[in-house]
Design an enzyme around this catalytic site. Structure first.
Site, PDB file in Angstrom:
ATOM      1  N   ARG A 181     -13.509  26.205 -27.942  1.00 22.99           N
ATOM      2  CA  ARG A 181     -12.731  26.868 -28.996  1.00 22.99           C
ATOM      3  C   ARG A 181     -12.633  25.959 -30.229  1.00 22.99           C
ATOM      4  O   ARG A 181     -12.818  26.394 -31.363  1.00 22.99           O
ATOM      5  CB  ARG A 181     -11.327  27.190 -28.461  1.00 22.99           C
ATOM      6  CG  ARG A 181     -10.526  28.169 -29.258  1.00 22.99           C
ATOM      7  CD  ARG A 181      -9.274  28.601 -28.495  1.00 22.99           C
ATOM      8  NE  ARG A 181      -9.639  29.260 -27.248  1.00 22.99           N
ATOM      9  CZ  ARG A 181      -8.982  29.096 -26.097  1.00 22.99           C
ATOM     10  NH1 ARG A 181      -7.932  28.284 -26.035  1.00 22.99           N
ATOM     11  NH2 ARG A 181      -9.389  29.722 -25.004  1.00 22.99           N
ATOM     12  N   ASP A 228      -5.875  34.477 -12.316  1.00 21.23           N
ATOM     13  CA  ASP A 228      -6.140  33.729 -13.532  1.00 21.23           C
ATOM     14  C   ASP A 228      -4.863  32.965 -13.856  1.00 21.23           C
ATOM     15  O   ASP A 228      -3.789  33.305 -13.371  1.00 21.23           O
ATOM     16  CB  ASP A 228      -6.477  34.739 -14.641  1.00 21.23           C
ATOM     17  CG  ASP A 228      -6.495  34.136 -16.019  1.00 21.23           C
ATOM     18  OD1 ASP A 228      -5.711  34.600 -16.869  1.00 21.23           O
ATOM     19  OD2 ASP A 228      -7.234  33.171 -16.220  1.00 21.23           O
ATOM     20  N   ASP A 270      -3.922  31.142 -17.429  1.00 22.48           N
ATOM     21  CA  ASP A 270      -3.414  31.342 -18.785  1.00 22.48           C
ATOM     22  C   ASP A 270      -3.255  32.815 -19.126  1.00 22.48           C
ATOM     23  O   ASP A 270      -4.220  33.571 -19.082  1.00 22.48           O
ATOM     24  CB  ASP A 270      -4.350  30.689 -19.807  1.00 22.48           C
ATOM     25  CG  ASP A 270      -4.344  29.180 -19.706  1.00 22.48           C
ATOM     26  OD1 ASP A 270      -5.416  28.588 -19.484  1.00 22.48           O
ATOM     27  OD2 ASP A 270      -3.252  28.600 -19.819  1.00 22.48           O
ATOM     28  N   GLY A 297     -12.160  28.369 -23.023  1.00 25.79           N
ATOM     29  CA  GLY A 297     -12.416  26.932 -22.905  1.00 25.79           C
ATOM     30  C   GLY A 297     -11.950  26.244 -24.181  1.00 25.79           C
ATOM     31  O   GLY A 297     -12.436  26.550 -25.261  1.00 25.79           O
ATOM     32  N   GLY A 298     -10.990  25.319 -24.051  1.00 29.02           N
ATOM     33  CA  GLY A 298     -10.391  24.694 -25.230  1.00 29.02           C
ATOM     34  C   GLY A 298     -11.371  23.907 -26.073  1.00 29.02           C
ATOM     35  O   GLY A 298     -11.348  23.988 -27.303  1.00 29.02           O
ATOM     36  N   ASP A 309      -5.685  38.700 -17.249  1.00 28.15           N
ATOM     37  CA  ASP A 309      -4.930  39.162 -18.416  1.00 28.15           C
ATOM     38  C   ASP A 309      -5.822  39.548 -19.591  1.00 28.15           C
ATOM     39  O   ASP A 309      -5.341  40.205 -20.534  1.00 28.15           O
ATOM     40  CB  ASP A 309      -3.970  38.068 -18.911  1.00 28.15           C
ATOM     41  CG  ASP A 309      -4.702  36.925 -19.618  1.00 28.15           C
ATOM     42  OD1 ASP A 309      -4.372  36.604 -20.771  1.00 28.15           O
ATOM     43  OD2 ASP A 309      -5.651  36.371 -18.992  1.00 28.15           O
ATOM     44  N   THR A 332     -10.300  29.140 -16.541  1.00 32.95           N
ATOM     45  CA  THR A 332     -11.192  28.409 -17.443  1.00 32.95           C
ATOM     46  C   THR A 332     -10.562  27.081 -17.851  1.00 32.95           C
ATOM     47  O   THR A 332     -11.236  26.179 -18.348  1.00 32.95           O
ATOM     48  CB  THR A 332     -11.421  29.261 -18.713  1.00 32.95           C
ATOM     49  OG1 THR A 332     -11.877  30.531 -18.313  1.00 32.95           O
ATOM     50  CG2 THR A 332     -12.411  28.629 -19.648  1.00 32.95           C
ATOM     51  N   LYS A 350      -5.532  16.943 -26.945  1.00 33.05           N
ATOM     52  CA  LYS A 350      -4.787  18.203 -26.738  1.00 33.05           C
ATOM     53  C   LYS A 350      -4.347  18.343 -25.285  1.00 33.05           C
ATOM     54  O   LYS A 350      -3.225  18.731 -24.986  1.00 33.05           O
ATOM     55  CB  LYS A 350      -5.682  19.400 -27.136  1.00 33.05           C
ATOM     56  CG  LYS A 350      -5.103  20.753 -26.775  1.00 33.05           C
ATOM     57  CD  LYS A 350      -5.744  21.308 -25.513  1.00 33.05           C
ATOM     58  CE  LYS A 350      -4.997  22.530 -25.034  1.00 33.05           C
ATOM     59  NZ  LYS A 350      -5.493  23.103 -23.792  1.00 33.05           N
ATOM     60  N   HIS A 372     -10.079  17.518 -27.834  1.00 36.38           N
ATOM     61  CA  HIS A 372      -9.690  18.247 -26.624  1.00 36.38           C
ATOM     62  C   HIS A 372      -8.985  17.350 -25.618  1.00 36.38           C
ATOM     63  O   HIS A 372      -8.004  17.757 -24.977  1.00 36.38           O
ATOM     64  CB  HIS A 372     -10.903  18.914 -25.969  1.00 36.38           C
ATOM     65  CG  HIS A 372     -10.509  19.854 -24.880  1.00 36.38           C
ATOM     66  ND1 HIS A 372     -10.841  19.652 -23.560  1.00 36.38           N
ATOM     67  CD2 HIS A 372      -9.750  20.972 -24.900  1.00 36.38           C
ATOM     68  CE1 HIS A 372     -10.310  20.616 -22.817  1.00 36.38           C
ATOM     69  NE2 HIS A 372      -9.642  21.428 -23.601  1.00 36.38           N
ATOM     70  N   GLU A 401      -0.336  30.410 -23.710  1.00 37.47           N
ATOM     71  CA  GLU A 401      -1.189  30.244 -24.899  1.00 37.47           C
ATOM     72  C   GLU A 401      -0.397  30.040 -26.190  1.00 37.47           C
ATOM     73  O   GLU A 401      -0.630  29.093 -26.933  1.00 37.47           O
ATOM     74  CB  GLU A 401      -2.151  31.441 -25.031  1.00 37.47           C
ATOM     75  CG  GLU A 401      -3.147  31.589 -23.882  1.00 37.47           C
ATOM     76  CD  GLU A 401      -4.258  30.539 -23.877  1.00 37.47           C
ATOM     77  OE1 GLU A 401      -5.146  30.620 -23.009  1.00 37.47           O
ATOM     78  OE2 GLU A 401      -4.208  29.609 -24.724  1.00 37.47           O
TER      79      GLU A 401
END
Ligand code: XBP
Ligand code: MG
Length: 254
Positions: free
Chosen positions: A57, A10, A12, A53-54, A179, A121, A83, A80, A19
């Site tokens: 979110r 993974d 992040d 998923g940003g 994580d 993701t 961002k 997004h 994060e």
């Protein structure tokens, strides 16, 4: 006795500590750029992380703020995209760091001929930029991102696609390193053995069913804490290629 053929990482919270000071800062700067009053402090963001998923979110948060769906349908993708551009800048500025012990483990696995893959993701735009900038010498056999799937973690799609791209006909020869509770659930749903390396945001997640839980990758003289070792893999605080091989041998097929 299936040999270890691949380890799927993974991104992040696992390969990188991204994060708290990466994504969260980028989201807040995007809100600012759109002249919106929203700001995510570190605690609020920890709760929001359960939505992977940003863009999802953002959409979920705007919905909770009472923003109507038609407005969200335009605002969330635009925010997004903004961002994501800001996060790329933060990557270039070196704000996002590789977790201690990651480079050692990747080198060990590569030296042993184990295929290395990514199952995240996150959006391909910044993921590829980050891997290139922070781990330039690593040869990834497969990189699957949020752009490649229709369903995000805890859905298993990202991991089943990684297995397909690795040419593996099943979960048997691979171990996932994650994580979060959502990542663990996705790995388990894909039938994969999963080691969880928690961080400040995920230490409190539901990690039932994890095949190993540690609070870091560890290293010589700096062992991490083993929080759960249900299969008695002999973990002693350093996540090594040998330990992952041993873990796979002991992992009950899912
Ligand atoms: C965790 C995520 C990601 C990021 C945001 O990814 O949920 O979506 O928080 O990135 P991982 P995007 O699976 O690597 O833990 O804004 O690009 O979605
Ligand atoms: Mg993660």
């Amino acid at each position: 006795m299936t040999p270890l053929r691949a380890v799927v990482f993974d991104v992040d919270g696992t390969l990188v500590d991204s994060e708290r000071h990466g994504h969260r800062v980028a989201f807040n700067r995007a809100f600012e750029a759109f002249d919106l009053p929203y700001r995510w402090d570190e605690t609020t963001y920890g709760d929001l992380l359960h939505t992977t998923g940003g863009q999802r979110r953002i959409d979920g948060y705007l919905a909770a703020q009472g923003v109507p769906e038609p407005e969200r349908a335009e605002l969330a993708p635009a925010l997004h995209a903004c961002k994501t551009g800001i996060l790329e800048q933060l990557v270039d500025e070196g704000v996002i760091e590789v977790r201690p012990g990651v480079r050692r483990l990747l080198e060990e696995l590569a030296a042993d001929g184990v295929a290395l893959a990514v199952g995240t993701t996150g959006s391909r735009r910044w993921v590829e930029r980050l891997l290139h900038r922070m781990l330039p010498t690593v040869s990834w056999a497969a990189v699957v991102t949020g752009d490649d799937v229709t369903a995000r973690k805890p859905d298993p799609e990202v991991f089943t696609l990684v297995l397909r791209r690795l040419g593996l006909d099943g979960p048997g020869g691979a171990v996932v390193v994650e994580d979060s509770g959502e990542g663990l659930a996705a790995a388990r749903a894909a039938g994969l053995c999963c080691a969880v390396v928690v961080n400040g945001y995920t230490a409190g997640h539901d990690l039932a069913g994890a095949d190993l839980v540690v609070d870091g990758f560890g290293g010589p003289g700096a062992p991490a804490t083993v929080l759960a070792d249900p299969h008695r893999s002999g973990a002693e605080g350093i996540l090594t290629a040998g330990l992952l091989r041993n873990l796979l041998l002991r992992c009950p097929s899912k």
